[in-house]
Design a protein around this motif. Structure first.
Motif, PDB file in Angstrom:
ATOM      1  N   SER A 108      58.330  35.837  83.581  1.00  0.00           N
ATOM      2  CA  SER A 108      58.747  35.925  82.108  1.00  0.00           C
ATOM      3  C   SER A 108      58.151  37.126  81.777  1.00  0.00           C
ATOM      4  O   SER A 108      56.916  37.281  81.668  1.00  0.00           O
ATOM      5  N   ILE A 109      59.140  38.122  81.317  1.00  0.00           N
ATOM      6  CA  ILE A 109      58.571  39.185  80.423  1.00  0.00           C
ATOM      7  C   ILE A 109      58.462  38.829  79.127  1.00  0.00           C
ATOM      8  O   ILE A 109      59.461  38.643  78.408  1.00  0.00           O
ATOM      9  N   ASP A 110      57.373  39.061  78.653  1.00  0.00           N
ATOM     10  CA  ASP A 110      56.977  38.540  77.247  1.00  0.00           C
ATOM     11  C   ASP A 110      56.225  39.738  76.233  1.00  0.00           C
ATOM     12  O   ASP A 110      55.684  40.571  76.807  1.00  0.00           O
ATOM     13  N   SER A 111      56.681  39.733  74.954  1.00  0.00           N
ATOM     14  CA  SER A 111      56.154  40.784  74.369  1.00  0.00           C
ATOM     15  C   SER A 111      54.670  40.186  73.863  1.00  0.00           C
ATOM     16  O   SER A 111      53.758  41.367  73.650  1.00  0.00           O
ATOM     17  N   ASP A 112      54.341  39.157  73.710  1.00  0.00           N
ATOM     18  CA  ASP A 112      52.944  38.646  72.927  1.00  0.00           C
ATOM     19  C   ASP A 112      52.820  39.313  71.650  1.00  0.00           C
ATOM     20  O   ASP A 112      51.802  39.750  71.330  1.00  0.00           O
ATOM     21  N   ALA A 113      54.088  39.448  70.962  1.00  0.00           N
ATOM     22  CA  ALA A 113      53.927  40.188  69.698  1.00  0.00           C
ATOM     23  C   ALA A 113      53.257  39.358  68.446  1.00  0.00           C
ATOM     24  O   ALA A 113      53.328  37.991  68.404  1.00  0.00           O
ATOM     25  N   HIS A 114      52.532  40.148  67.895  1.00  0.00           N
ATOM     26  CA  HIS A 114      51.718  39.785  66.585  1.00  0.00           C
ATOM     27  C   HIS A 114      52.669  40.036  65.324  1.00  0.00           C
ATOM     28  O   HIS A 114      51.949  40.086  64.238  1.00  0.00           O
ATOM     29  N   ALA A 115      53.373  41.021  65.468  1.00  0.00           N
ATOM     30  CA  ALA A 115      54.001  41.454  64.464  1.00  0.00           C
ATOM     31  C   ALA A 115      55.461  42.013  64.782  1.00  0.00           C
ATOM     32  O   ALA A 115      55.961  42.165  65.886  1.00  0.00           O
ATOM     33  N   PRO A 116      56.636  42.010  63.733  1.00  0.00           N
ATOM     34  CA  PRO A 116      57.908  42.346  64.167  1.00  0.00           C
ATOM     35  C   PRO A 116      58.218  43.417  65.149  1.00  0.00           C
ATOM     36  O   PRO A 116      58.773  43.161  66.221  1.00  0.00           O
ATOM     37  N   GLY A 117      57.763  44.486  64.685  1.00  0.00           N
ATOM     38  CA  GLY A 117      57.820  45.810  65.633  1.00  0.00           C
ATOM     39  C   GLY A 117      57.470  45.745  66.899  1.00  0.00           C
ATOM     40  O   GLY A 117      57.977  46.330  68.074  1.00  0.00           O
ATOM     41  N   GLN A 118      56.335  44.806  67.417  1.00  0.00           N
ATOM     42  CA  GLN A 118      55.663  44.687  68.571  1.00  0.00           C
ATOM     43  C   GLN A 118      56.829  43.845  69.699  1.00  0.00           C
ATOM     44  O   GLN A 118      56.516  43.759  70.746  1.00  0.00           O
ATOM     45  N   LEU A 119      57.622  43.241  69.027  1.00  0.00           N
ATOM     46  CA  LEU A 119      58.686  42.406  69.743  1.00  0.00           C
ATOM     47  C   LEU A 119      59.660  43.512  70.600  1.00  0.00           C
ATOM     48  O   LEU A 119      60.037  43.055  71.958  1.00  0.00           O
TER      49      LEU A 119
END
Length: 339
Positions: A291-302
């Motif tokens: 699973s390739i995931d962003s682990d984003a903690h903010a919108p731009g990190q997606l």
């Protein structure tokens, strides 16, 4: 141009570039300030200068708002858009284009910086079909982990966002902590209600190889677990410094993942790059899904998925074994196997 949209888009591009948090928050805060006003009032205050006296509005954000209410694209935003035309990663373009979604993201309900709605809006703008909201579980107090009650409340928010339509499916999920005994840090009843469960180790990362292996195997054998998150816990750069990978029997762990249909996460955060390349190849040989995931903690990190796709492609991970390339129906059929 809508001034609130301009401020939030600027924050998005800055998050994508890993700009300093204080700079990003200046634009997010300004967007919240003027978002509480009627557009006509924002325009009037911008034109007579009274907007400058409002708390949360600085010189740069005032200039952005003034240019937006006059009908143009603010100069600062235009510059960021031009920089954003360049990809974050040079490789993995074919795999990146096959990605349909992202199964690891955080909101301001735990340790993320933005409301759930903004995260969903950004995923929609990026063309995602689905995004899993996976805030932390109760034991991770430093990350404001969600109690059972708060998670139950969050499910209502997720349902309301999906009820509004818009072409994105927001998946109810959790990044659940793997406790020291290998159990998952949330009740089985609540885990039964979720679309996606990412299980990760966040504590005692320097445990000995045998202890860490047994801990991870316990979570992998739990039928609720869909994804093994950032499996080594390493940090290779960034403001938190560096951290070596945890020691565990990777052959046993990945064999268990393959046997239990648990995907190994390729965490796309630049400071994690987890698993290391050699472990991606070992998981591939073991027959694992990914699973390739962003682990984003903010919108731009997606948009960090670009980094993950580049590393996955460089190590020979095929799109067909990457669950985040699957259409939603197939993904949910897979993720709901234990429910």
């Amino acid at each position: 141009m809508d001034a609130v949209a301009a401020l939030n888009e600027i924050a998005f591009w800055l998050e994508r570039e890993l700009a300093p948090t204080f700079k990003i928050q200046a634009f997010r805060k300004a967007a919240a300030v003027i978002g509480a006003l009627e557009p006509d009032e924002v325009a009037a205050r911008a034109r007579n200068g009274r907007l400058k006296s409002m708390k949360g509005i600085g010189d740069r954000t005032f200039d952005v708002i003034s240019q937006a209410v006059d009908g143009g694209v603010p100069d600062y935003l235009e510059g960021l858009r031009q920089r954003g035309e360049q990809p974050l990663a040079n490789g993995g373009a074919e795999l990146r284009s096959a990605l349909r979604g992202d199964l690891h993201s955080h909101s301001d309900w735990s340790d993320g910086g933005s409301p759930i709605g903004l995260m969903a809006d950004a995923a929609r703008t990026l063309g995602r079909d689905y995004l899993a909201l996976t805030d932390h579980s109760p034991s991770l107090k430093i990350a404001n982990g969600l109690s059972t009650e708060r998670l139950r409340e969050q499910l209502d928010v997720v349902g309301a966002i999906n009820g509004d339509g818009g072409g994105l499916r927001l998946l109810a999920g959790i990044e659940v902590d793997i406790l020291e005994d290998g159990t998952l840090d949330q009740t089985a009843d609540m885990l039964d209600r979720l679309d996606i469960v990412v299980a990760s180790v966040h504590s005692k990362l320097r445990s000995d190889r045998r202890t860490m292996t047994e801990r991870m195997l316990g979570a992998i054998h739990d039928p609720h677990t869909n994804i093994l998150g950032h499996c080594t816990g390493r940090l290779v750069q960034g403001s938190r410094g560096t951290r070596p990978p945890s020691a565990f029997d990777a052959e046993r762990v990945f064999a268990a993942c393959a046997e239990n249909d648990v995907a190994v996460e390729i965490n796309s955060r630049p400071e994690r790059q987890d698993p290391p390349d050699e472990l991606i190849r070992l998981a591939l040989e073991a027959g694992c899904l990914f699973s390739i995931d962003s682990d984003a903690h903010a919108p731009g990190q997606l948009d960090f998925l670009q980094y993950g796709a580049e590393r996955a492609a460089a190590n020979g991970v095929p799109a067909g074994r990457t669950v985040t390339t699957w259409p939603l129906d197939r993904l949910l059929e897979w993720s709901g196997r234990g429910k």
